[in-house]
Design an enzyme around this catalytic site. Structure first.
Site, PDB file in Angstrom:
ATOM      1  N   CYS A 115       0.824  -1.223   0.000  1.00  0.00           N
ATOM      2  CA  CYS A 115       0.000   0.000   0.000  1.00  0.00           C
ATOM      3  C   CYS A 115       0.857   1.272   0.000  1.00  0.00           C
ATOM      4  O   CYS A 115       0.402   2.323  -0.436  1.00  0.00           O
ATOM      5  CB  CYS A 115      -0.924   0.014   1.213  1.00  0.00           C
ATOM      6  SG  CYS A 115      -1.986  -1.418   1.269  1.00  0.00           S
ATOM      7  N   HIS A 261      -3.780   7.029   1.017  1.00  0.00           N
ATOM      8  CA  HIS A 261      -3.982   5.700   0.430  1.00  0.00           C
ATOM      9  C   HIS A 261      -5.388   5.257   0.808  1.00  0.00           C
ATOM     10  O   HIS A 261      -5.793   5.360   1.965  1.00  0.00           O
ATOM     11  CB  HIS A 261      -2.936   4.725   0.978  1.00  0.00           C
ATOM     12  CG  HIS A 261      -3.355   3.306   0.838  1.00  0.00           C
ATOM     13  ND1 HIS A 261      -3.745   2.768  -0.372  1.00  0.00           N
ATOM     14  CD2 HIS A 261      -3.490   2.302   1.748  1.00  0.00           C
ATOM     15  CE1 HIS A 261      -4.084   1.503  -0.193  1.00  0.00           C
ATOM     16  NE2 HIS A 261      -3.944   1.202   1.084  1.00  0.00           N
ATOM     17  N   ASN A 291     -10.012  -0.868  -2.217  1.00  0.00           N
ATOM     18  CA  ASN A 291      -8.597  -0.603  -1.917  1.00  0.00           C
ATOM     19  C   ASN A 291      -7.772  -1.207  -3.048  1.00  0.00           C
ATOM     20  O   ASN A 291      -7.762  -2.423  -3.233  1.00  0.00           O
ATOM     21  CB  ASN A 291      -8.267  -1.251  -0.563  1.00  0.00           C
ATOM     22  CG  ASN A 291      -6.812  -1.094  -0.156  1.00  0.00           C
ATOM     23  OD1 ASN A 291      -5.943  -0.887  -0.989  1.00  0.00           O
ATOM     24  ND2 ASN A 291      -6.551  -1.226   1.129  1.00  0.00           N
TER      25      ASN A 291
END
Ligand code: ACO
Length: 334
Positions: A115, A261, A291
């Site tokens: 991430c 993020h 995500n």
């Protein structure tokens, strides 16, 4: 010493929309649970036969970024490619981009920081430009999560969160003021198992996985200790944003756009509150895409820019946290 700026951004997501209700046909889950816990309404998944892969989506995003930077593939001096879901175990996605875009024999570096991958990649590209070694570096974040998730009830706490897509940015030598003011990157490997995919790897190679045939802890599906990740994420996000602001003598009230993020809408909302930011100072699109790990920041950056939410002179902050654990921020005067 030179400075760098982002001269173009672009993104691409597959056409195939997968809603929470679609997932509830594959596993025991429901729209209310997913929205309440994560904010996600739908995500995009590659569809078999649509021609997409991690590197193909990366190229599609990169072409848009290059066009907006008014550059051609031949102008690029280096590729930095961030992903946790490459098309192949090796070589990496960067060389695939080099080939598909018909680039010169420029260096292609793959970044494996999940991430935080895009922020790490921006930081690497920034260093190469600062030293004067390169003028234009193509940075890509791309993920094909749907190719490797457990879509049975066993995998539901992870599988409902992730989506596919790609984003790209061109970092160029800055001729004016501003640009990338600083980047800040960190890691803490003692938490490596809390969000991980164990195999296939040299520690869990294919014959061993087949032999063990453990139906509960399948090493080739991601494992996430959700609440543990959540607790660390909210601390590290705020910490690394503040570190970046302090390094530049800035206050959080001066942020024009924070692009976190897109881990989980609840995490972004928590940080927004902690940093005392207004709704219009934080960009969220996890509702539409889930995500997308290394792709989430460049997709969000590109969308925010397209929507006119990032203008020349704005203070833009990128911040990420993820598996490793790793985390980072980039402070940018657009
Ligand atoms: N649908 C329905 N029920 C589910 C689902 C699902 N998809 N997944 C889990 N459940 C059930 C569990 O089985 C459990 O049931 P039980 O009480 O009968 O045992 C119940 O829901 C609660 O499960 P928890 O895992 O405790 O749920 P939690 O409230 O912690 O939410 C979540 C899970 C959303 C993952 C949360 O922990 C979280 O947001 N963590 C942060 C991690 C994160 O966002 N990661 C993103 C990737 S990492 C990154 O990008 C940084």
């Amino acid at each position: 010493m030179y400075t760098s700026k982002i001269s173009g951004v672009g993104h691409y997501v597959p056409e195939n929309v997968v809603t929470n209700n679609d997932l509830s046909k594959l596993m025991e889950t429901n729209d209310a649970w997913i929205q309440e816990r994560t904010g996600i309404k739908e995500r995009r998944h590659i569809k078999k036969g649509d021609g997409n892969s991690t590197s193909v989506m990366g190229v599609k995003a990169a072409k848009i970024a290059l066009e907006r930077a008014k550059l051609a593939p031949k102008d690029i001096d280096m590729i930095v490619f961030a992903t946790l879901s490459p098309d192949m175990y090796f070589p990496g996605g960067g060389v695939q981009v080099q080939e598909m875009m018909g680039m010169r024999t420029v260096p292609a570096l793959d970044v494996r920081n999940q991430c935080s991958g895009f922020v790490y990649a921006v930081s690497v590209a920034d260093q190469f430009i600062k030293t004067g070694m390169y003028k234009h570096v193509l940075v890509i974040g791309a993920e094909n999560h749907s190719g490797g998730l457990d879509f049975t009830t066993r995998g539901r706490s992870v599988s409902v969160i992730f989506g596919d897509g790609a984003g790209a940015a061109v970092l160029s030598r800055n001729e004016g003021d501003g640009g990338i003011l600083s980047t800040h990157i960190h890691s803490e490997g003692k938490h490596k198992d809390q969000l991980s995919l164990q195999g296939p790897s040299t520690e869990h190679w294919v014959p061993q996985i087949i032999q063990e045939n453990d139906q509960e802890n399948i090493p080739y599906y991601p494992y996430m200790n959700g609440q543990f990740v959540f607790k660390h994420a909210v601390v590290r996000f705020a910490e690394v944003i503040n570190e970046g602001l302090k390094a530049n003598n800035l206050e959080s009230s001066e942020i024009d756009m924070l692009i976190p993020h897109q881990a989980n809408l609840r995490i972004s909302q928590f940080i927004q509150k902690k940093m005392k930011l207004r709704d219009d100072q934080v960009f969220n699109n996890i509702q539409k895409y889930g995500n997308t790990t290394a792709a989430s920041i460049p997709i969000a950056l590109s969308e925010a820019w397209e929507q006119g939410k990032i203008k020349d002179g704005d203070l833009v902050v990128l911040a990420a946290f993820g598996s490793g654990f790793t985390w980072g921020s980039a402070i940018i005067r657009w």
